[in-house]
Design a protein around this motif. Sequence first.
Motif, mmCIF file in Angstrom:
data_model
loop_
_atom_site.group_PDB
_atom_site.id
_atom_site.type_symbol
_atom_site.label_atom_id
_atom_site.label_comp_id
_atom_site.label_asym_id
_atom_site.label_seq_id
_atom_site.Cartn_x
_atom_site.Cartn_y
_atom_site.Cartn_z
ATOM 1 N N PRO A 126 0.840 -1.207 0.000
ATOM 2 C CA PRO A 126 0.000 0.000 0.000
ATOM 3 C C PRO A 126 0.872 1.253 0.000
ATOM 4 N N LEU A 127 0.436 2.278 -0.678
ATOM 5 C CA LEU A 127 1.223 3.505 -0.762
ATOM 6 C C LEU A 127 1.541 4.081 0.616
ATOM 7 N N HIS A 128 0.559 4.087 1.516
ATOM 8 C CA HIS A 128 0.752 4.761 2.803
ATOM 9 C C HIS A 128 1.690 4.013 3.743
ATOM 10 N N ALA A 129 2.030 2.750 3.420
ATOM 11 C CA ALA A 129 2.848 1.936 4.319
ATOM 12 C C ALA A 129 4.336 2.034 4.036
ATOM 13 N N THR A 130 4.725 2.613 2.904
ATOM 14 C CA THR A 130 6.125 2.643 2.500
ATOM 15 C C THR A 130 6.629 4.077 2.372
ATOM 16 N N SER A 131 7.943 4.243 2.483
ATOM 17 C CA SER A 131 8.513 5.582 2.310
ATOM 18 C C SER A 131 8.329 6.067 0.875
ATOM 19 N N SER A 132 8.509 5.170 -0.091
ATOM 20 C CA SER A 132 8.326 5.554 -1.497
ATOM 21 C C SER A 132 6.874 5.922 -1.778
ATOM 22 N N GLY A 133 5.954 5.110 -1.261
ATOM 23 C CA GLY A 133 4.541 5.403 -1.458
ATOM 24 C C GLY A 133 4.133 6.710 -0.817
ATOM 25 N N ARG A 134 4.659 6.973 0.370
ATOM 26 C CA ARG A 134 4.355 8.236 1.039
ATOM 27 C C ARG A 134 4.952 9.422 0.278
ATOM 28 N N ALA A 135 6.126 9.222 -0.299
ATOM 29 C CA ALA A 135 6.714 10.289 -1.110
ATOM 30 C C ALA A 135 5.814 10.603 -2.304
ATOM 31 N N ILE A 136 5.268 9.548 -2.922
ATOM 32 C CA ILE A 136 4.342 9.742 -4.040
ATOM 33 C C ILE A 136 3.074 10.440 -3.569
ATOM 34 N N LEU A 137 2.512 9.985 -2.454
ATOM 35 C CA LEU A 137 1.304 10.613 -1.916
ATOM 36 C C LEU A 137 1.541 12.090 -1.608
ATOM 37 N N SER A 138 2.717 12.410 -1.108
ATOM 38 C CA SER A 138 3.003 13.801 -0.726
ATOM 39 C C SER A 138 3.029 14.737 -1.922
ATOM 40 N N MET A 139 3.243 14.180 -3.120
ATOM 41 C CA MET A 139 3.315 14.996 -4.334
ATOM 42 C C MET A 139 2.029 14.957 -5.150
ATOM 43 N N MET A 140 1.034 14.222 -4.678
ATOM 44 C CA MET A 140 -0.230 14.113 -5.406
ATOM 45 C C MET A 140 -1.013 15.420 -5.363
ATOM 46 N N PRO A 141 -1.820 15.692 -6.396
ATOM 47 C CA PRO A 141 -2.771 16.805 -6.309
ATOM 48 C C PRO A 141 -3.717 16.592 -5.130
ATOM 49 N N GLN A 142 -4.215 17.669 -4.563
ATOM 50 C CA GLN A 142 -5.010 17.587 -3.344
ATOM 51 C C GLN A 142 -6.236 16.694 -3.495
ATOM 52 N N ASP A 143 -6.908 16.761 -4.644
ATOM 53 C CA ASP A 143 -8.120 15.958 -4.805
ATOM 54 C C ASP A 143 -7.800 14.462 -4.840
ATOM 55 N N GLU A 144 -6.668 14.089 -5.446
ATOM 56 C CA GLU A 144 -6.273 12.679 -5.466
ATOM 57 C C GLU A 144 -5.905 12.198 -4.072
ATOM 58 N N LEU A 145 -5.192 13.042 -3.332
ATOM 59 C CA LEU A 145 -4.815 12.670 -1.969
ATOM 60 C C LEU A 145 -6.056 12.527 -1.090
ATOM 61 N N ASP A 146 -6.999 13.451 -1.235
ATOM 62 C CA ASP A 146 -8.239 13.370 -0.458
ATOM 63 C C ASP A 146 -8.976 12.066 -0.756
ATOM 64 N N ALA A 147 -9.012 11.690 -2.032
ATOM 65 C CA ALA A 147 -9.693 10.455 -2.422
ATOM 66 C C ALA A 147 -8.993 9.240 -1.821
ATOM 67 N N TYR A 148 -7.661 9.264 -1.817
ATOM 68 C CA TYR A 148 -6.914 8.138 -1.246
ATOM 69 C C TYR A 148 -7.190 8.017 0.251
ATOM 70 N N LEU A 149 -7.118 9.126 0.960
ATOM 71 C CA LEU A 149 -7.276 9.094 2.412
ATOM 72 C C LEU A 149 -8.721 8.900 2.853
ATOM 73 N N SER A 150 -9.662 9.052 1.928
ATOM 74 C CA SER A 150 -11.071 8.862 2.283
ATOM 75 C C SER A 150 -11.431 7.388 2.426
ATOM 76 N N GLN A 151 -10.574 6.508 1.909
ATOM 77 C CA GLN A 151 -10.808 5.071 2.016
ATOM 78 C C GLN A 151 -9.990 4.493 3.167
ATOM 79 N N PRO A 152 -10.434 3.363 3.730
ATOM 80 C CA PRO A 152 -9.705 2.767 4.859
ATOM 81 C C PRO A 152 -8.253 2.467 4.503
ATOM 82 N N LEU A 153 -7.356 2.741 5.441
ATOM 83 C CA LEU A 153 -5.932 2.487 5.256
ATOM 84 C C LEU A 153 -5.563 1.207 6.001
ATOM 85 N N ASP A 154 -5.090 0.223 5.266
ATOM 86 C CA ASP A 154 -4.761 -1.069 5.866
ATOM 87 C C ASP A 154 -3.483 -0.981 6.691
#
Length: 252
Positions: free
Chosen positions: A131-159
């Motif tokens: 999962p993106l949120h579980a790794t340093s690389s995934g978090r780096a990608i999430l940190s650079m996402m447009p706000q609407d994409e990040l909001d959509a990702y965080l709106s779903q349960p994080l495993d």
Amino acid sequence: MRPVELAFQLIELLSLHQPVGVSELARLAGIPKSTVQRSLMALHKTGWIELADADRPVWSLSMRALVASGRANYEHSVLRGIAIPVMEELRRESEETVHLTYRFERSLVLLERLDGIKPVRYFFPYGAVSPLHATSSGRAILSMMPQDELDAYLSQPLDAVTSLTVVDPEIVRSELAEARERGYAVTFGGNRSDVHAVGAAIVDRHAQPFAAISISAPAERLDASLAERYGPLVADAARRVTLGVTSQPHFH
């Protein structure tokens, strides 16, 4: 079941559960262990799978299988070609394992790995999915996402991959803001409890993050102070790969 059908079934199961042993594959496929063993030996002989761990008999897909499956398409091949020399420099400087990963929907897929030269290191097989949120690389990608994409990702349960995976969306959001500001992300046991990592995003010509580079090491070797030292190195490596891929005329 014919041998060819069984081989494809095992490749599919490996892609979902790797690294995995014979007994578990037999259970998942619902067929005798001896039958699975024969098919695995044939797949190994022809280069489609490889042993994932020198200390225990578990299997993963080989790079040949990833290429054939289409994961390593033109852009991935270009990305690997540009990234590997940069990754080699990063490995020489850190002596730790360096990973190249790319985003696939809400996950991160391992495309290339240069193993560290220190005696204790950790093995993640090609094609491993996290999962993106579980790794340093995934978090780096999430940190650079447009706000609407990040909001959509965080709106779903994080495993929770481990007991240390941060799954509170507001805490994740706050930590991503810090990662964006400094240019790299850090995880301490988020994807594997005994592994720490530092990652930075690679972006396309539209400044959209699609891949990342990271350094991973055993938790006892990569503490917060060392992560601060590695962070700028990883961020610079990602910047150099970004410059390389965005200069390619047919790269998105």
